[in-house]
Motif scaffolding. Structure first.
Motif, PDB file in Angstrom:
ATOM      1  N   LYS A  25      89.093  92.488   9.861  1.00  0.00           N
ATOM      2  CA  LYS A  25      89.447  92.111  11.239  1.00  0.00           C
ATOM      3  C   LYS A  25      88.319  91.316  11.876  1.00  0.00           C
ATOM      4  N   PRO A 324      93.009 102.277  12.847  1.00  0.00           N
ATOM      5  CA  PRO A 324      93.018 101.634  14.168  1.00  0.00           C
ATOM      6  C   PRO A 324      91.640 101.560  14.824  1.00  0.00           C
ATOM      7  N   GLN A 328      89.996  97.896  15.750  1.00  0.00           N
ATOM      8  CA  GLN A 328      89.596  97.568  17.120  1.00  0.00           C
ATOM      9  C   GLN A 328      88.091  97.336  17.206  1.00  0.00           C
ATOM     10  N   GLN A 329      87.306  98.071  16.424  1.00  0.00           N
ATOM     11  CA  GLN A 329      85.862  97.861  16.442  1.00  0.00           C
ATOM     12  C   GLN A 329      85.480  96.533  15.789  1.00  0.00           C
ATOM     13  N   ASP A 331      87.237  93.824  15.853  1.00  0.00           N
ATOM     14  CA  ASP A 331      87.535  92.834  16.871  1.00  0.00           C
ATOM     15  C   ASP A 331      86.435  92.796  17.931  1.00  0.00           C
ATOM     16  N   CYS A 332      86.022  93.979  18.377  1.00  0.00           N
ATOM     17  CA  CYS A 332      85.001  94.090  19.428  1.00  0.00           C
ATOM     18  C   CYS A 332      83.665  93.515  18.961  1.00  0.00           C
ATOM     19  N   TYR A 351      88.312 102.526  22.965  1.00  0.00           N
ATOM     20  CA  TYR A 351      89.361 102.769  21.959  1.00  0.00           C
ATOM     21  C   TYR A 351      90.692 103.027  22.629  1.00  0.00           C
ATOM     22  N   ARG A 352      91.703 102.329  22.165  1.00  0.00           N
ATOM     23  CA  ARG A 352      93.074 102.577  22.622  1.00  0.00           C
ATOM     24  C   ARG A 352      93.817 103.328  21.518  1.00  0.00           C
ATOM     25  N   LYS A 354      96.626 104.626  19.527  1.00  0.00           N
ATOM     26  CA  LYS A 354      98.027 104.254  19.368  1.00  0.00           C
ATOM     27  C   LYS A 354      98.869 105.414  18.832  1.00  0.00           C
TER      28      LYS A 354
END
Lengths: 435, 435
Positions: A25, A324, A328-329, A331-332, A351-352, A354
């Motif tokens: 990612k 997840p 997300q990390q 991407d961050c 963190y979102r 899901k």
């Protein structure tokens, strides 16, 4: 030590160690950034780990859930892929050393090398109870599982036969639960007609969890529901019982000794040793403590994401080692590098959640998504759909869909092959006599 | 030595050693015969060997061309399957001994254990130049092939890079020809976009044949046509040149030394050693000489079929070691057993040649069927259709069809995975430095 990977351009180099969910990612998030991206991994493929248990249970083939990293990144002109294993990081010199003696320089480093099975210091258990982290692990578990039925079929002694037909899975997280369900279903639905002497449907599958519940993170009744469903198909669930010993032909479960030839380890993971080798602060399972922006303390040019990072800045301890979080990390971290290059301020990671889901055999699952919890057939269909959509490329989706359709309609998964059994006779083969 | 496989009924036992094309055909031909059928094989699967090169070239997965023997025979009530390796045959006592120390008794024995790669007595070549007989062989060749491009990409020295990107295939029979074509096509069509430093399309694929023509059995101009087609896609065909030496980093071809890291052996096979262990007459490559009814001289209760039998009763020497011969012989041996049990006379084996065909890369093939010879696209379509129809079960047909359609439309075969590369770091891994 030579550097066979010179920077061909004047762009800053972002070196990403590991092409799992987080690393990949991060790489793709940098597609249009003014950087040179170098991805190094010791495997040539990205692995869709949530379906790894289906390779172990012979429903899917390795090619269904893995794709060459080069293939995934082939159109990303600023990305290069290096097959190699990182041995050490020199934070001061900004370079990593590979196992083959070469090195790679960086301006920014993203550590995303993940985790490995951890045996709580019991090194001797490692060879006896394989974990499930790589495709090779999955093929080894598949091989052992299928071989036990062959041995049982040839065994006359009923006690020894029972020993062959007992499977112990240690650890009640998603991996242990899904593996227990799918192996029991195979023994119950796929194999019976193929054997003449044994009742494969009577094979014991025992799921051992030291804590008080399986799928502990799922909360709100799903854990109890999962136990009910597993027991309905015949899995024995042992809660609050810890494995105290593993031998070649038995496990010790508190005071009880269970004869078995097959123990599978899904009880614990730890960060890869590379994390602790940096000399920075790590948590109990070797994960690097990270700043809110995911960089390492005192090293703003180095980020740690996914299973080898411990992010402690939310409520309730470190985030779990699931896809997840890693995605997300990744991407961050990529965005924070771009921000730094653009002289903008970095963002703190948030963190979102899901949700979580796990299958419990044919047509059954538990899931919670947002505030919704659901079970049974609807949860199973949701699981199928979401996992198909998450597969990294279109072709995997198509083939996995047909494999699942086939396995569901016929109860006959296709990949029931024992490999590494033939070419060099007698090499490390379990036999009916010894072991 | 115990016998864990007692005859449960009073029916005579037909023991079949090997579940390749011949053994499997013999087993299924006895489905309604008043016999107990026991099939023993050291693998748990029947392998569709004509497509093995496509596993090596990463187009197909093992599960596409192999199926568990138990699964194939699951509805044949008089058949049992034993996973085991036969070490010796006691013709007088009518029993075979397995590697695990157990034994199997028989009333009739069908030896169908096939062949293995033969290195003309050069044992030292075996580790340097893998053959292509089993799924493990195919995965090993795939692994080596894909790894060389990774090494080449990291290599700065142009000579060493050329060494990595040179592939030598020894033997111009169908296996060598099809492998050469498909590996060149992969380097030419599938890989180029994925590498940043090397031109994969410039990889050399050299096909070496000691005789004066490739596909020598195909006759009537097809051999020359095949050379033209292979050269058109860039394969170098060396006719009338014998390999005189194989080293870790080169082959010796007469006076010429070709630096290479990858040599694949498709030059010769010999019967498995079991054949010669019987003490009966064998031919130059260890095959048992058989009577016209396929039984062994002086042993009417023992038959030899397929690759380990030399049938010399037609015109023009022994029959070739190809699937149609094995299948027709399996049928004949089974029928002769049934005839014997029914006090009828046995039939002599008569081979009906259905023709030969081989692919030469994408959209090209040569074929002769009956008196017809054809080439190019029509031959390739005929090859596809016939091989799909010959696959042993319906599910393989469906999946292989889709894999081929995918590979043809995209030029991106799915199974480009390097396995056995990860879990135990540094174990026997070719590196850029040594070897």
């Amino acid at each position: 030590m030579t550097d066979p990977h010179p920077v061909p351009s004047s762009l800053p180099t972002v070196l990403i160690v590991g092409a799992g969910f987080g690393g990949l990612k991060a790489a793709t998030a940098l597609k249009h950034a003014p950087v040179r991206v170098v991805v190094v991994d010791r495997q040539n493929h990205h692995l869709f780990q949530p379906l790894l248990y289906q390779v172990a249970s012979a429903t899917l083939s390795p090619a269904d859930i893995a794709a060459p990293i080069r293939h995934i990144l082939r159109t990303q002109k600023n990305a290069e892929v290096v097959l190699g294993e990182v041995r050490a990081v020199d934070l001061a010199a900004r370079r990593v050393d590979l196992a083959d003696g070469t090195g790679l320089s960086y301006d920014f480093l993203i550590l995303a090398a993940g985790s490995r099975s951890s045996y709580f210091g019991r090194k001797d258990w490692e060879g006896l109870a394989p974990g499930l982290k790589t495709l090779d692990d999955a093929l080894e578990i598949r091989r052992r599982f299928l071989l036990t039925f062959e041995r049982a079929e040839q065994e006359e002694d009923p006690d020894l036969r029972r020993e062959w037909l007992t499977f112990v899975i240690v650890g009640g997280g998603p991996t242990g639960v899904e593996l227990a369900g799918t192996l029991k279903e195979m023994a119950r639905l796929s194999l019976p007609r193929e054997f003449r002497r044994i009742r494969t449907d009577r094979a014991r599958v025992i799921l051992v969890e030291a804590g008080s519940s399986i799928l502990a993170n799922f909360g709100t009744g799903l854990s109890e529901k999962a136990v009910v469903e597993l027991e309905r198909i015949g899995v024995e669930v042992r809660l609050g019982q810890a494995i105290t010993g593993i031998e070649a032909r038995a496990v010790q479960l508190g005071g009880e000794r269970i004869p078995t030839r097959t123990v599978i380890w899904a009880a614990g993971v730890a960060a890869v040793p590379l994390a602790a080798s940096l000399g920075l602060e790590v948590d109990r399972i070797g994960r690097l403590l990270v700043e809110p922006d995911l960089s390492l303390p005192g090293h703003p040019d180095v980020f740690a994401i996914g299973d080898l990072a411990a992010f402690l800045h939310g409520s309730g301890g470190a985030l779990p080692g699931v896809a997840p979080v890693a995605i997300q990390q990744g991407d961050c971290a990529a965005n924070n590098i771009v921000a730094t290059l653009g002289h903008r301020s970095r963002q703190a990671f948030r963190y979102r959640d899901k949700g979580s889901m796990a299958t419990l055999g044919r047509g059954k699952a538990v899931a919670h998504i947002g505030h919704l919890s659901f079970t049974g057939y609807p949860a199973w269909l949701a699981w199928l759909f979401i996992h198909l959509m998450l597969l990294v490329d279109f072709r995997s989706r198509v083939f996995v869909f047909f494999e699942w359709l086939w396995a569901y309609l016929t109860t006959q998964p296709r990949a029931r092959l024992i490999l590494r059994n033939g070419p060099r006779p007698g090499a490390g083969e379990p036999s009916g006599k010894d072991a």
